[in-house]
Write a protein that holds these residues in place. Structure first.
Motif, PDB file in Angstrom:
ATOM      1  N   TRP A 183      41.641  34.988  33.150  1.00 31.86           N
ATOM      2  CA  TRP A 183      40.953  35.175  34.434  1.00 31.86           C
ATOM      3  C   TRP A 183      40.354  33.846  34.896  1.00 31.86           C
ATOM      4  CZ3 TRP A 183      41.114  39.283  37.591  1.00 31.86           C
ATOM      5  CH2 TRP A 183      40.270  39.263  38.698  1.00 31.86           C
ATOM      6  N   ASP A 184      39.702  33.152  33.981  1.00 34.56           N
ATOM      7  CA  ASP A 184      39.103  31.856  34.322  1.00 34.56           C
ATOM      8  C   ASP A 184      40.172  30.871  34.777  1.00 34.56           C
ATOM      9  OD1 ASP A 184      36.646  32.910  33.605  1.00 34.56           O
ATOM     10  OD2 ASP A 184      36.506  31.785  31.715  1.00 34.56           O
ATOM     11  N   MET A 237      43.976  29.368  41.477  1.00 27.20           N
ATOM     12  CA  MET A 237      44.128  30.048  42.764  1.00 27.20           C
ATOM     13  C   MET A 237      43.109  29.564  43.791  1.00 27.20           C
ATOM     14  SD  MET A 237      44.997  33.871  41.351  1.00 27.20           S
ATOM     15  CE  MET A 237      45.489  34.608  42.918  1.00 27.20           C
ATOM     16  N   ALA A 238      41.956  29.120  43.344  1.00 22.41           N
ATOM     17  CA  ALA A 238      40.926  28.627  44.255  1.00 22.41           C
ATOM     18  C   ALA A 238      41.420  27.438  45.071  1.00 22.41           C
ATOM     19  CB  ALA A 238      39.672  28.255  43.477  1.00 22.41           C
ATOM     20  N   GLU A 292      42.551  31.363  47.281  1.00 15.64           N
ATOM     21  CA  GLU A 292      42.883  32.715  46.830  1.00 15.64           C
ATOM     22  C   GLU A 292      41.993  33.109  45.662  1.00 15.64           C
ATOM     23  OE1 GLU A 292      46.997  32.339  45.781  1.00 15.64           O
ATOM     24  OE2 GLU A 292      47.663  32.398  47.861  1.00 15.64           O
ATOM     25  N   ARG A 293      41.994  34.402  45.383  1.00 13.93           N
ATOM     26  CA  ARG A 293      41.238  34.932  44.254  1.00 13.93           C
ATOM     27  C   ARG A 293      42.149  35.820  43.417  1.00 13.93           C
ATOM     28  NH1 ARG A 293      35.803  37.157  47.125  1.00 13.93           N
ATOM     29  NH2 ARG A 293      34.724  35.160  47.275  1.00 13.93           N
ATOM     30  N   PRO A 294      41.921  35.836  42.122  1.00 18.82           N
ATOM     31  CA  PRO A 294      42.707  36.747  41.282  1.00 18.82           C
ATOM     32  C   PRO A 294      42.297  38.198  41.525  1.00 18.82           C
ATOM     33  CG  PRO A 294      41.042  35.644  39.971  1.00 18.82           C
ATOM     34  CD  PRO A 294      40.974  35.048  41.346  1.00 18.82           C
ATOM     35  N   THR A 295      43.201  39.105  41.204  1.00 23.67           N
ATOM     36  CA  THR A 295      42.910  40.537  41.286  1.00 23.67           C
ATOM     37  C   THR A 295      43.301  41.180  39.966  1.00 23.67           C
ATOM     38  OG1 THR A 295      45.095  41.113  42.147  1.00 23.67           O
ATOM     39  CG2 THR A 295      43.370  40.572  43.774  1.00 23.67           C
ATOM     40  N   SER A 350      41.628  31.970  38.175  1.00 20.44           N
ATOM     41  CA  SER A 350      40.615  31.750  39.210  1.00 20.44           C
ATOM     42  C   SER A 350      40.581  30.301  39.653  1.00 20.44           C
ATOM     43  CB  SER A 350      39.222  32.142  38.692  1.00 20.44           C
ATOM     44  OG  SER A 350      39.143  33.515  38.465  1.00 20.44           O
ATOM     45  N   SER A 351      40.583  29.390  38.694  1.00 19.37           N
ATOM     46  CA  SER A 351      40.482  27.971  39.051  1.00 19.37           C
ATOM     47  C   SER A 351      41.738  27.482  39.776  1.00 19.37           C
ATOM     48  CB  SER A 351      40.205  27.115  37.815  1.00 19.37           C
ATOM     49  OG  SER A 351      41.302  27.116  36.943  1.00 19.37           O
TER      50      SER A 351
END
Length: 182
Positions: free
Chosen positions: A152-153, A159-160, A164-167, A156-157
């Motif tokens: 997730w981390d 995609m940012a 964007e954000r993870p789902t 997240s980094s």
């Protein structure tokens, strides 16, 4: 998005070692990679005509790369998450292929093991099983919790960069492998 895919591939496949004797593109290959492949193909002559596989290390820190290479060598790590399915689509890239061989290195690029992909699955992030996480993490100590946090981390980094954000239901590419050498 191609930048993100290339960044991920570089993180997963770059070698940082000394001394270097050959380069492929901008990547330098440690002599131990060639030596390991030579030993393997001398023992398994049916692979003698195959080209040298890609060599790379897991993760992006020395501690993690070396630890995961050791877990692979010891047979405890038998899977990897190679990215988001959308990254492959956006880059118009094929998913990993069963039977593909890779040479896993430590962070310095020293060859540690040869692996062969045995299965490739696309699954939602939140559907990875505890067993799958244990195969990827190389550990049975809270593997799903640790896998989810680490990935997730990372997602997240990356995609940012595109806003964007993870789902929880983003589709990941999950590869199982077996160590075939040594």
């Amino acid at each position: 998005m191609k930048h993100i895919v290339l960044t991920l591939l570089l993180i997963l496949s770059s070698c940082k070692s000394e001394p270097k004797t050959e380069t492929v593109g901008d990547k330098e290959i440690d002599p131990t990679v060639h030596a390991m492949w030579h030993s393997f193909t001398e023992s398994y002559l049916e692979f003698k005509k195959e080209e040298l596989p890609d060599s790379w290390y897991f993760h992006n820190t020395k501690e993690d790369a070396d630890r995961l290479a050791t877990l692979t060598l010891n047979g405890k790590k038998t899977a990897m998450t190679s990215g988001l399915h959308t990254w492959y689509k956006e880059a118009n890239a094929d998913l990993p292929t069963v039977g593909t061989k890779h040479i896993v290195t430590d962070f310095e690029g020293k060859a540690r093991a040869i692996i062969k992909i045995t299965a490739v699955d696309t699954i939602p992030f939140n559907k990875l099983s505890k067993e799958g996480a244990a195969m990827d993490m190389g550990s049975n100590v809270e593997p799903l919790k640790k896998w989810k946090k680490a990935h997730w981390d990372f997602f997240s980094s990356v995609m940012a960069e595109k806003g964007e954000r993870p789902t929880e239901d983003m589709v990941i590419v999950f590869e199982k492998f077996e160590r075939i050498w040594p």
